[in-house]
Design a protein around this motif. Structure first.
Motif, PDB file in Angstrom:
ATOM      1  N   LYS A 176      -1.370   4.038   9.103  1.00 10.32           N
ATOM      2  CA  LYS A 176       0.036   4.157   8.730  1.00 10.32           C
ATOM      3  C   LYS A 176       0.256   5.186   7.628  1.00 10.32           C
ATOM      4  CE  LYS A 176       0.339  -0.258   7.834  1.00 10.32           C
ATOM      5  NZ  LYS A 176       0.917  -1.573   7.412  1.00 10.32           N
ATOM      6  N   CYS A 177      -0.815   5.588   6.959  1.00  8.92           N
ATOM      7  CA  CYS A 177      -0.697   6.542   5.855  1.00  8.92           C
ATOM      8  C   CYS A 177      -0.374   7.935   6.401  1.00  8.92           C
ATOM      9  CB  CYS A 177      -1.994   6.585   5.055  1.00  8.92           C
ATOM     10  SG  CYS A 177      -1.984   7.816   3.722  1.00  8.92           S
ATOM     11  N   PRO A 178       0.706   8.545   5.949  1.00  4.49           N
ATOM     12  CA  PRO A 178       1.075   9.876   6.479  1.00  4.49           C
ATOM     13  C   PRO A 178       0.047  10.957   6.154  1.00  4.49           C
ATOM     14  CG  PRO A 178       2.465   9.274   4.612  1.00  4.49           C
ATOM     15  CD  PRO A 178       1.688   8.051   4.957  1.00  4.49           C
ATOM     16  N   TYR A 179      -0.773  10.728   5.139  1.00  5.77           N
ATOM     17  CA  TYR A 179      -1.802  11.711   4.803  1.00  5.77           C
ATOM     18  C   TYR A 179      -3.047  11.583   5.692  1.00  5.77           C
ATOM     19  CZ  TYR A 179       0.730  12.340   0.365  1.00  5.77           C
ATOM     20  OH  TYR A 179       1.678  12.595  -0.591  1.00  5.77           O
ATOM     21  N   ALA A 180      -3.172  10.459   6.390  1.00  6.49           N
ATOM     22  CA  ALA A 180      -4.418  10.175   7.104  1.00  6.49           C
ATOM     23  C   ALA A 180      -4.743  11.211   8.166  1.00  6.49           C
ATOM     24  CB  ALA A 180      -4.355   8.787   7.736  1.00  6.49           C
TER      25      ALA A 180
ATOM     26  N   GLU B 216       0.814  -1.228   0.000  1.00  2.29           N
ATOM     27  CA  GLU B 216       0.000   0.000   0.000  1.00  2.29           C
ATOM     28  C   GLU B 216       0.844   1.274   0.000  1.00  2.29           C
ATOM     29  OE1 GLU B 216      -0.603  -0.464   4.848  1.00  2.29           O
ATOM     30  OE2 GLU B 216      -2.330  -0.524   3.513  1.00  2.29           O
ATOM     31  N   GLN B 217       2.161   1.120   0.168  1.00  7.08           N
ATOM     32  CA  GLN B 217       3.073   2.269   0.154  1.00  7.08           C
ATOM     33  C   GLN B 217       3.816   2.374  -1.175  1.00  7.08           C
ATOM     34  OE1 GLN B 217       5.492   2.661   3.837  1.00  7.08           O
ATOM     35  NE2 GLN B 217       4.409   0.856   4.590  1.00  7.08           N
TER      36      GLN B 217
ATOM     37  N   LYS C  99       4.717   7.492  -1.518  1.00  7.20           N
ATOM     38  CA  LYS C  99       3.931   6.704  -2.468  1.00  7.20           C
ATOM     39  C   LYS C  99       2.681   6.086  -1.842  1.00  7.20           C
ATOM     40  CE  LYS C  99       7.833   5.777  -5.533  1.00  7.20           C
ATOM     41  NZ  LYS C  99       8.638   4.746  -6.246  1.00  7.20           N
ATOM     42  N   TRP C 100       2.076   6.825  -0.955  1.00  5.57           N
ATOM     43  CA  TRP C 100       0.773   6.451  -0.416  1.00  5.57           C
ATOM     44  C   TRP C 100      -0.315   7.161  -1.210  1.00  5.57           C
ATOM     45  CZ3 TRP C 100      -0.876   3.291   3.600  1.00  5.57           C
ATOM     46  CH2 TRP C 100       0.104   2.749   4.432  1.00  5.57           C
ATOM     47  N   ASP C 101      -1.452   6.495  -1.376  1.00  6.48           N
ATOM     48  CA  ASP C 101      -2.640   7.177  -1.892  1.00  6.48           C
ATOM     49  C   ASP C 101      -3.119   8.127  -0.789  1.00  6.48           C
ATOM     50  OD1 ASP C 101      -5.442   7.782  -2.334  1.00  6.48           O
ATOM     51  OD2 ASP C 101      -5.513   6.155  -3.795  1.00  6.48           O
TER      52      ASP C 101
ATOM     53  N   THR D  30      -3.867  19.321   1.851  1.00  5.25           N
ATOM     54  CA  THR D  30      -3.290  18.161   2.528  1.00  5.25           C
ATOM     55  C   THR D  30      -2.043  17.649   1.816  1.00  5.25           C
ATOM     56  OG1 THR D  30      -5.452  17.510   3.386  1.00  5.25           O
ATOM     57  CG2 THR D  30      -3.784  15.794   3.265  1.00  5.25           C
ATOM     58  N   CYS D  31      -2.003  17.787   0.497  1.00  2.00           N
ATOM     59  CA  CYS D  31      -0.873  17.284  -0.287  1.00  2.00           C
ATOM     60  C   CYS D  31       0.120  18.373  -0.684  1.00  2.00           C
ATOM     61  CB  CYS D  31      -1.388  16.589  -1.548  1.00  2.00           C
ATOM     62  SG  CYS D  31      -2.188  15.012  -1.223  1.00  2.00           S
TER      63      CYS D  31
END
Length: 395
Positions: free
Chosen positions: A314-318, A239-240, A305-307, A349-350
């Motif tokens: 674990k997603c840094p954008y979460a 997922e990464q 490289k996370w959506d 966010t991005c």
């Protein structure tokens, strides 16, 4: 005879004299000036307080509102007050902040000592704080919740506008027809119209699948044969390891025929649209769909490289949110100038620039000394909001 005439005229004279005396007395009593002794009971009538105007306003805890006065009154304000600053605060510009449930009287004191008064009622906030992971547009939630109670009928039908790269999900109306749009999602259909058109139903379901091009898709919902709904591809079963370049193509044709979605939207179809759900794929270059076409968020950090719509902890954008920069407390001289947006910027966010989306709430009266609150807020396409409040002091 002469005697009678004399008596008649005498009576007339006497009557006239009586009337004249009474009239003079009335005039004298009205015109006579004498000072009254002022008491507590007479003070209000002798020197009446100018009347106030009372309006009512209801806010929820956490809400902010600018009280609007006529231009004449606004120029005459000398002071703002709140009867309960633990419930409602008001700054020198008439900005009201609701802090807790209750009521308070907010008053604008004018130069002539009159008041413009506002009864503020603060109620419980109904806003549920939750992180949003999709850029989708939703609607008709009341009807959808009603339909969810009917377990005998499939809740959804999916329509894909191949030309517009937009997916719209419908629920059924009172006649059982799927005419009520409830969710719109941005997608990527096949390059050069490689995606099939027509009527199909959801088939296979799998969480990961090896795809053409030696890549992997997540949250697969089959349409027909090799044509699928799935996430933007990943290089590996990780997922990464998202294909970032392909993610940034959402909203335009990019696939080899499948319907690609951000991972949160692919997961929504996977979780909510069971096997047998109807799918219609069509072309309409003029109208994306009844809810419109959502914006897509773009990744700016190609090393991450996370959506960005992934809800994994674990997603840094979460847990990320938009960022506002350059909004700081400041002081200006009375009669000076204050430009609220000078030097203030925002990114989503991005990390994409969304400065033009900043909203400002506040009323700085540069001609009047005082302290003024100004709040900057911005919401990105993931529906995540950030805000910054500063204090402007006019000296």
């Amino acid at each position: 005879m002469k005697k009678k005439i004399f008596l008649f005229f005498l009576c007339v004279v006497l009557i006239a004299t009586s009337i004249l005396c009474g009239t003079m007395g009335i005039i004298r009593n009205d015109s006579k000036s004498h000072k009254k002794t002022q008491t507590a009971d007479t003070a209000a009538t002798e020197n009446p307080t100018l009347p106030s105007t009372l309006d009512s306003l209801t806010l929820k805890v956490g809400e902010t509102k600018l009280i609007e006065l006529s231009s004449e009154k606004a120029e005459s304000v000398t002071k703002w007050t709140s009867s309960d600053i633990k419930t409602v605060t008001v700054d020198d510009g008439g900005r009201v902040d609701a802090l807790k449930e209750g009521t308070a009287l907010v008053s604008a004191i004018l130069k002539d000592k009159s008041k413009a008064e506002f009864q503020i009622t603060v109620t419980k906030s109904t806003v549920k704080k939750q992180q949003s992971y999709s850029t989708c547009i939703t609607a008709n939630t009341d009807k959808l919740e009603q339909n969810k109670r009917n377990k005998a009928k499939n809740l959804y039908e999916i329509k894909v506008n191949r030309t517009a790269n937009c997916v719209t999900v419908y629920t059924y109306d009172k006649n059982g027809k799927y005419t009520i749009p409830v969710r719109a999602m941005v997608c990527s259909t096949g390059l050069n119209n490689a995606t099939i058109t027509g009527d199909y139903t959801i088939g296979i379901k799998t969480e990961w699948l090896f795809l053409v091009g030696d890549v992997f898709g997540r949250y697969i919902s089959g349409i027909s044969g090799d044509y699928l709904f799935h996430s933007v591809p990943y290089y590996t079963l990780n997922e990464q390891d998202l294909e970032v370049d392909e993610f940034n193509k959402l909203g335009e044709q990019a696939s080899q025929g499948c319907v690609r979605l951000a991972v949160s939207d692919a997961k929504w179809i996977y979780d909510n649209c069971p096997t047998g759900t109807a799918v219609n794929i069509y072309d309409d270059a003029e109208t994306a769909g009844p809810l419109g076409k959502p914006d897509a968020i773009k990744i700016t950090d190609f090393n991450n490289k996370w959506d960005p719509t992934d809800s994994s902890k674990k997603c840094p954008y979460a847990t990320a949110a938009p960022t506002i920069s350059g909004a700081n407390d400041c002081a200006i001289k009375s009669g000076g100038e204050f430009y609220a947006l000078t030097g203030v910027t925002a990114v989503d966010t991005c990390g994409n620039d969304i400065t033009s989306d900043i909203e400002v709430v506040g009323n700085v009266v540069t001609a009047r000394k005082g302290k003024y609150k100004v709040t900057y807020s911005v919401t990105d396409v993931l529906k995540r909001t950030s805000s910054v409040t500063i204090t402007v002091t006019v000296q």
